[in-house]
Design a protein around this motif. Sequence first.
Motif, mmCIF file in Angstrom:
data_model
loop_
_atom_site.group_PDB
_atom_site.id
_atom_site.type_symbol
_atom_site.label_atom_id
_atom_site.label_comp_id
_atom_site.label_asym_id
_atom_site.label_seq_id
_atom_site.Cartn_x
_atom_site.Cartn_y
_atom_site.Cartn_z
ATOM 1 N N LEU A 160 0.827 -1.213 0.000
ATOM 2 C CA LEU A 160 0.000 0.000 0.000
ATOM 3 C C LEU A 160 0.859 1.259 0.000
ATOM 4 O O LEU A 160 0.523 2.254 -0.658
ATOM 5 N N THR A 161 1.966 1.221 0.705
ATOM 6 C CA THR A 161 2.863 2.371 0.707
ATOM 7 C C THR A 161 3.460 2.594 -0.671
ATOM 8 O O THR A 161 3.557 3.733 -1.148
ATOM 9 N N ALA A 162 3.855 1.486 -1.340
ATOM 10 C CA ALA A 162 4.413 1.603 -2.686
ATOM 11 C C ALA A 162 3.390 2.141 -3.679
ATOM 12 O O ALA A 162 3.749 2.812 -4.662
ATOM 13 N N LEU A 163 2.114 1.876 -3.437
ATOM 14 C CA LEU A 163 1.053 2.371 -4.319
ATOM 15 C C LEU A 163 0.642 3.804 -3.991
ATOM 16 O O LEU A 163 -0.230 4.360 -4.676
ATOM 17 N N ALA A 164 1.237 4.375 -2.942
ATOM 18 C CA ALA A 164 0.852 5.711 -2.480
ATOM 19 C C ALA A 164 -0.632 5.760 -2.148
ATOM 20 O O ALA A 164 -1.348 6.711 -2.481
ATOM 21 N N ALA A 165 -1.112 4.723 -1.461
ATOM 22 C CA ALA A 165 -2.514 4.657 -1.066
ATOM 23 C C ALA A 165 -2.803 5.707 -0.002
ATOM 24 O O ALA A 165 -1.912 6.102 0.755
ATOM 25 N N PRO A 166 -4.045 6.193 0.086
ATOM 26 C CA PRO A 166 -4.404 7.154 1.143
ATOM 27 C C PRO A 166 -4.068 6.602 2.521
ATOM 28 O O PRO A 166 -4.342 5.423 2.816
ATOM 29 N N LYS A 167 -3.498 7.417 3.369
ATOM 30 C CA LYS A 167 -3.016 6.951 4.669
ATOM 31 C C LYS A 167 -4.131 6.389 5.536
ATOM 32 O O LYS A 167 -3.919 5.449 6.308
ATOM 33 N N GLU A 168 -5.346 6.941 5.389
ATOM 34 C CA GLU A 168 -6.425 6.507 6.279
ATOM 35 C C GLU A 168 -6.897 5.077 6.014
ATOM 36 O O GLU A 168 -7.563 4.467 6.857
ATOM 37 N N ILE A 169 -6.568 4.520 4.838
ATOM 38 C CA ILE A 169 -7.012 3.150 4.555
ATOM 39 C C ILE A 169 -5.942 2.122 4.881
ATOM 40 O O ILE A 169 -6.234 0.915 4.927
ATOM 41 N N ILE A 170 -4.706 2.552 5.090
ATOM 42 C CA ILE A 170 -3.609 1.594 5.241
ATOM 43 C C ILE A 170 -3.751 0.778 6.518
ATOM 44 O O ILE A 170 -3.714 -0.462 6.502
ATOM 45 N N SER A 171 -3.938 1.434 7.651
ATOM 46 C CA SER A 171 -4.005 0.705 8.918
ATOM 47 C C SER A 171 -5.157 -0.300 8.976
ATOM 48 O O SER A 171 -4.955 -1.462 9.361
ATOM 49 N N PRO A 172 -6.393 0.069 8.576
ATOM 50 C CA PRO A 172 -7.480 -0.931 8.604
ATOM 51 C C PRO A 172 -7.207 -2.126 7.693
ATOM 52 O O PRO A 172 -7.525 -3.270 8.056
ATOM 53 N N LEU A 173 -6.633 -1.881 6.525
ATOM 54 C CA LEU A 173 -6.349 -2.992 5.614
ATOM 55 C C LEU A 173 -5.233 -3.878 6.152
ATOM 56 O O LEU A 173 -5.282 -5.107 6.013
ATOM 57 N N VAL A 174 -4.227 -3.266 6.752
ATOM 58 C CA VAL A 174 -3.136 -4.050 7.331
ATOM 59 C C VAL A 174 -3.656 -4.952 8.446
ATOM 60 O O VAL A 174 -3.177 -6.083 8.629
ATOM 61 N N GLN A 175 -4.665 -4.517 9.171
ATOM 62 C CA GLN A 175 -5.230 -5.331 10.245
ATOM 63 C C GLN A 175 -6.097 -6.471 9.728
ATOM 64 O O GLN A 175 -6.107 -7.557 10.318
ATOM 65 N N HIS A 176 -6.831 -6.238 8.652
ATOM 66 C CA HIS A 176 -7.841 -7.208 8.227
ATOM 67 C C HIS A 176 -7.410 -8.128 7.078
ATOM 68 O O HIS A 176 -7.791 -9.310 7.056
ATOM 69 N N LEU A 177 -6.660 -7.632 6.094
ATOM 70 C CA LEU A 177 -6.366 -8.448 4.914
ATOM 71 C C LEU A 177 -5.568 -9.714 5.234
ATOM 72 O O LEU A 177 -5.825 -10.762 4.606
ATOM 73 N N PRO A 178 -4.620 -9.705 6.171
ATOM 74 C CA PRO A 178 -3.913 -10.968 6.459
ATOM 75 C C PRO A 178 -4.822 -12.097 6.923
ATOM 76 O O PRO A 178 -4.464 -13.276 6.797
ATOM 77 N N LYS A 179 -6.009 -11.780 7.444
ATOM 78 C CA LYS A 179 -6.945 -12.835 7.855
ATOM 79 C C LYS A 179 -7.339 -13.725 6.667
ATOM 80 O O LYS A 179 -7.656 -14.909 6.847
ATOM 81 N N LEU A 180 -7.340 -13.138 5.474
ATOM 82 C CA LEU A 180 -7.825 -13.876 4.309
ATOM 83 C C LEU A 180 -6.878 -14.997 3.897
ATOM 84 O O LEU A 180 -7.285 -15.928 3.213
ATOM 85 N N TRP A 181 -5.607 -14.908 4.299
ATOM 86 C CA TRP A 181 -4.678 -16.006 4.015
ATOM 87 C C TRP A 181 -5.131 -17.286 4.716
ATOM 88 O O TRP A 181 -5.038 -18.373 4.156
ATOM 89 N N GLU A 182 -5.634 -17.147 5.929
ATOM 90 C CA GLU A 182 -6.130 -18.325 6.654
ATOM 91 C C GLU A 182 -7.278 -18.979 5.895
ATOM 92 O O GLU A 182 -7.332 -20.212 5.776
ATOM 93 N N LEU A 183 -8.203 -18.182 5.380
ATOM 94 C CA LEU A 183 -9.324 -18.729 4.621
ATOM 95 C C LEU A 183 -8.833 -19.392 3.344
ATOM 96 O O LEU A 183 -9.266 -20.497 2.991
ATOM 97 N N PHE A 184 -7.918 -18.740 2.651
ATOM 98 C CA PHE A 184 -7.378 -19.260 1.391
ATOM 99 C C PHE A 184 -6.602 -20.552 1.603
ATOM 100 O O PHE A 184 -6.807 -21.548 0.901
#
Length: 427
Positions: A160-184
């Motif tokens: 997300l940092t490399a994509l220059a994503a808006p700062k306000e979305i980075i922390s929530p995504l960092v908390q939640h997206l890794p959960k999807l690896w468990e499902l996958f």
Amino acid sequence: MQVTGLLYGAQMLRFVDFPAAEVLGPAADEEQIKALLDRHGEVFVKPVFRGGIGKKGKSGLLGRAKTLAGALAERERLFFVEHRAGHVHAKANGVTYEGAVPAQHEVYFSLSDSTHFRAPTMTLSHRGGVDIEELDREHVAQVPFDPLTGLKAFVVANALTALAAPKEIISPLVQHLPKLWELFHDYGMTTLELNPIRMRPDRNGRLTPVACDFKCGFDRDDPRYRRLGLPPHIFAVDQSDFELEINQLRTHQGQSDVYVINPNGTILAPTFGGGANSLVTELLGDDAIISSDFGGNPPYEKMKEVARICFRHWLRQSNVLFVIGGKSNNTDIFETLRAIADALREHMSSHGATPLYVVAGRGGPNVVRGFGALRDTCEALGLPYRLFGFDSDMSEVIRYAMKADAWMKAGGREQVAARLHGPAQAA
């Protein structure tokens, strides 16, 4: 085996506590739909297809409604709608009602086993809601990672940092997206895609990622997907009698993947190996009857049954029987070709001789003995044939089969029929 939409996607996401839009199924009554509208102000009405099929939004198969009357009108329009995407055709059986999620930011996320990186790969963009192929590469991050450690938070944060994503979305995504690896990883998935993930603000303005559409694919040979408790009917697809017969043999050793390309084709091509299948399907085009992969060292009994089913459904219209595969490491070519030869001889003994040109190209253990068995059968039946060894260029072998088909269409079929002492049968 694919699942699309939130009807079952939301259930799977709950296994890892990933937020998803509120969804009602086809059985929802008017009171439930009205209550959903009251809570969210708007609903999306989407048709439910068995299996997986894409491009629904671009085809106008997405309804939006802010009133109960509008939602019911969209239900009537979409409940049994038919849809075609590429070669896949499907008919809906019901609709879902999904509560709208207000958001300023939309995110694309997927996990897949990448053949390019030879590793599980995360694809991520903060410009979601569209086909990922349409985005400029500078807005898409594709990041392979170690399956032993899984998808870690720093992998998401760095992307997300490399994509220059808006700062306000980075922390929530960092908390939640890794959960999807468990499902996958834990449930036998081969792909997992959420598009879009909408970043919903709470009362304090903090954003929460909410999945608003879901797509995944499973490895049908990996039993871990059964732990999800999904009903078997959601994996059902409309298949011909031929495909159903062949695919039932998956319970035996070896592969039996098959799909009918053109029921009016003239080249019957039992293929061995995924690479060979891709090349054969591409070059033969509409002349091919089926796309198949029968590799995996099938035993004699299974291969004979596969060939018997193929011949019963397609041999009468075929000009060319084209047995093709790469150089095998472990498949016993003698057992494979002997089974095909025996099935061919028994079919013609039971159903009568049919004009046919036999072309085969293979390499691997006992290939000479296998070619000998196929040669003896062709000569005994009076069929023309041509055999290619492991040192032959596969693309040239395919072109030879196409030339044989063209010759059969240009009068060769009648010549072979006369040689068999019987009337020619129409292709």
